[in-house]
Write a protein that holds these residues in place. Structure first.
Motif, short mmCIF file in Angstrom:
data_model
loop_
_atom_site.label_atom_id
_atom_site.label_comp_id
_atom_site.label_asym_id
_atom_site.label_seq_id
_atom_site.Cartn_x
_atom_site.Cartn_y
_atom_site.Cartn_z
N VAL A 106 0.81 -1.23 0.00
CA VAL A 106 0.00 0.00 0.00
C VAL A 106 0.85 1.27 0.00
O VAL A 106 0.34 2.36 -0.28
CB VAL A 106 -0.97 0.06 1.20
N ALA A 107 2.14 1.16 0.34
CA ALA A 107 2.98 2.37 0.41
C ALA A 107 4.44 2.02 0.17
O ALA A 107 4.86 0.88 0.37
CB ALA A 107 2.82 3.05 1.77
N VAL A 108 5.18 3.03 -0.28
CA VAL A 108 6.64 2.92 -0.41
C VAL A 108 7.24 4.12 0.31
O VAL A 108 6.75 5.24 0.15
CB VAL A 108 7.08 2.97 -1.90
N VAL A 109 8.29 3.87 1.12
CA VAL A 109 9.01 4.96 1.76
C VAL A 109 10.37 5.09 1.08
O VAL A 109 11.12 4.11 1.00
CB VAL A 109 9.23 4.70 3.27
N VAL A 110 10.65 6.29 0.55
CA VAL A 110 11.95 6.55 -0.08
C VAL A 110 12.74 7.50 0.81
O VAL A 110 12.23 8.56 1.18
CB VAL A 110 11.77 7.16 -1.48
N GLN A 130 0.23 2.03 -9.82
CA GLN A 130 -0.14 0.89 -8.97
C GLN A 130 -1.06 1.29 -7.81
O GLN A 130 -1.37 0.45 -6.97
CB GLN A 130 1.12 0.25 -8.38
N ASP A 131 -1.42 2.57 -7.72
CA ASP A 131 -2.19 3.07 -6.58
C ASP A 131 -1.49 2.79 -5.24
O ASP A 131 -2.08 2.29 -4.28
CB ASP A 131 -3.62 2.50 -6.58
N ILE A 132 -0.19 3.09 -5.21
CA ILE A 132 0.61 2.92 -3.99
C ILE A 132 1.01 4.31 -3.51
O ILE A 132 1.41 5.16 -4.31
CB ILE A 132 1.87 2.07 -4.31
N MET A 133 0.89 4.54 -2.20
CA MET A 133 1.25 5.86 -1.65
C MET A 133 2.77 6.01 -1.58
O MET A 133 3.46 5.11 -1.09
CB MET A 133 0.64 6.00 -0.26
N LEU A 134 3.27 7.14 -2.09
CA LEU A 134 4.72 7.40 -2.05
C LEU A 134 5.02 8.38 -0.92
O LEU A 134 4.58 9.53 -0.94
CB LEU A 134 5.19 7.95 -3.39
N ILE A 135 5.76 7.89 0.08
CA ILE A 135 6.16 8.73 1.20
C ILE A 135 7.65 9.04 1.03
O ILE A 135 8.48 8.13 1.02
CB ILE A 135 5.91 8.02 2.55
N GLU A 136 7.94 10.32 0.85
CA GLU A 136 9.32 10.72 0.60
C GLU A 136 9.91 11.24 1.91
O GLU A 136 9.25 12.00 2.62
CB GLU A 136 9.29 11.83 -0.47
N ASP A 137 11.14 10.84 2.24
CA ASP A 137 11.76 11.29 3.48
C ASP A 137 13.05 12.05 3.18
O ASP A 137 14.11 11.46 3.03
CB ASP A 137 12.04 10.09 4.40
N PRO A 138 12.97 13.39 3.08
CA PRO A 138 14.15 14.19 2.77
C PRO A 138 14.90 14.68 4.02
O PRO A 138 15.69 15.60 3.91
CB PRO A 138 13.60 15.39 2.00
N THR A 139 14.67 14.05 5.20
CA THR A 139 15.33 14.50 6.43
C THR A 139 16.82 14.73 6.24
O THR A 139 17.38 15.73 6.67
CB THR A 139 15.11 13.46 7.54
#
Ligand SMILES: *Cc1c(COP(=O)(O)O)cnc(C)c1O
Length: 389
Positions: A106-110, A130-139
């Motif tokens: 359901v999601a991908v964390v980059v 693919q209707d997958i949520m993309l969570i981007e982490d630019p910390t």
């Protein structure tokens, strides 16, 4: 909005400059603040979980090389973390993400690890398809750019930042930037449903020290090679729930995020200058490869060497530490703890070879020059160089 101890409240004036800066960089719609990025990631996972269909547990794909927070909070939210292998820059790719895709994803964390930015065009297009949520982490790359010049944080459905200790901005709290009214509204409902958050500082301090010690103890066992990762994972998974109170923290309100944000460019310039000093001094050694993603992104979180000789990572780091310099090699391939059967050979090799050096405001040019002398002096320890495996 901020997540306070008792639910959502308007953003305080002392955060507004930072909030507007984040919105501008990300092309965002709204910003949520909390005491930790982990709290906001947990809320994001609960949102992604609503895409779950059928009985099988929903899954989120995360990088194998990262701190374990993104996997611990996934389990808290009822998602199974699956681990994507990395490339030679230490970041995941469309290929390694696709290798972990299942009907439950359901999601991908980059994560833009250490300032090495992931080019997201293809990954974002695939997630949409693919209707997958993309969570981007630019910390670790806040303020940086993709190759096309756009700011990091602008490609995901959500962008997650930590401004806590050791991060590029380290005044406290975390932020989550949303890109649409819909997502903002859904997150408001989810956050309301989480209820009151504890702020027992003493408990948090003790638990985080314990977690740190536990992590080091397990990594040291895994380094022996003779330890079965499944045994470590089974042991870890039995006690990980003890650490759950660590992750949900209300916003610390008396923090001047505005000044921190205003200083971001100066901080980034200082880091880049020091990273370039390391690169110039260290590029001639035959015993390591330098990670130079900062040259493209404009951000360096830590300056990193990848040793060719993995056997000497600990001895080499310790020798440089003895000379008085900060050195870390904290990253382990976290699939070993959470899901050892997601084999990630590149991540395993990377974790055994990485050496991280400091470029933050606690160090200066003289420190970096002296540190490079120490590294070059001790490179003799690495001369029994084998091919990287
Ligand atoms: C530190 C870190 C986090 C977690 O941040 P907290 O504010 O401590 O929860 C998340 N992502 C990355 C890339 C980090 O470096």
């Amino acid at each position: 909005m901020i997540i306070s101890q008792n639910g959502l409240k308007p953003t305080p004036d002392t955060f507004i400059v930072a909030e507007n800066g984040l919105l501008e960089q990300c092309g965002g719609h709204g910003v949520f603040w909390a005491g930790r990025a982990a709290t906001l990631l947990y809320a994001s996972y609960l949102l992604a979980k609503q895409k779950q269909s059928g009985e099988a547990p929903a899954e989120v794909i995360v990088p194998a090389v990262m701190c374990a927070t993104a996997a611990n909070t996934a389990l808290m939210a009822g998602l199974t973390p699956r681990f994507a292998d990395i490339n030679s820059d230490g970041v995941i790719t469309l290929e390694t993400i696709r290798a972990r895709k299942t009907p439950q994803t359901v999601a991908v964390v980059v994560i833009h690890l250490l300032g090495n930015v992931v080019e997201l065009d293809e990954i974002a297009a695939w997630c949409r398809e693919q209707d997958i949520m993309l969570i981007e982490d630019p910390t670790q790359a806040v303020g940086g750019h993709y190759k096309n010049g756009n700011h990091v944080g602008s490609m995901g459905d959500l962008a997650l930042y930590s401004f806590n200790r050791t991060k590029i901005l380290d005044v406290g709290n975390g932020a989550l930037v949303t890109k649409s009214v819909d997502i903002t509204e859904q997150l408001c409902a989810i956050i309301d449903s989480i209820g009151a958050l504890s702020c027992d500082q003493r408990l948090h301090q003790r638990l985080s020290l314990s977690y740190r010690n536990l992590h080091h103890a397990f990594v040291d066992l895994l380094r022996l090679n003779s330890t079965d990762p499944q045994l470590i994972s089974d042991t870890f998974m039995r006690i990980r729930h003890l650490y759950m109170p660590l992750y949900l923290r209300p916003t610390v309100e008396d923090v001047d995020l505005n000044s921190a944000w205003t200083n971001l460019d100066d901080r980034l310039a200082h880091r880049l200058h020091l990273a370039q000093l390391y690169a110039d001094a260290l590029h001639t050694s035959p015993y390591w490869t330098l990670l130079t993603g900062f040259e493209n992104s404009g951000v360096c979180w830590r300056f990193s060497l990848l040793l060719h000789n993995s056997e000497q990572q600990v001895a080499f780091s310790e020798a440089v530490r003895q000379d008085g310099f900060h050195v870390s090699n904290l990253y382990w391939a976290v699939n070993d703890f959470f899901y050892p059967s997601d084999q990630c050979p590149q991540a395993a090799s990377f974790a055994r070879r990485i050496v991280n050096l400091w470029v933050d405001h606690s160090v200066d040019s003289a420190y970096v020059r002296a540190c490079c002398e120490s590294l070059l002096k001790h490179q003799i320890l690495l001369q029994d160089a084998r091919e990287p495996s």
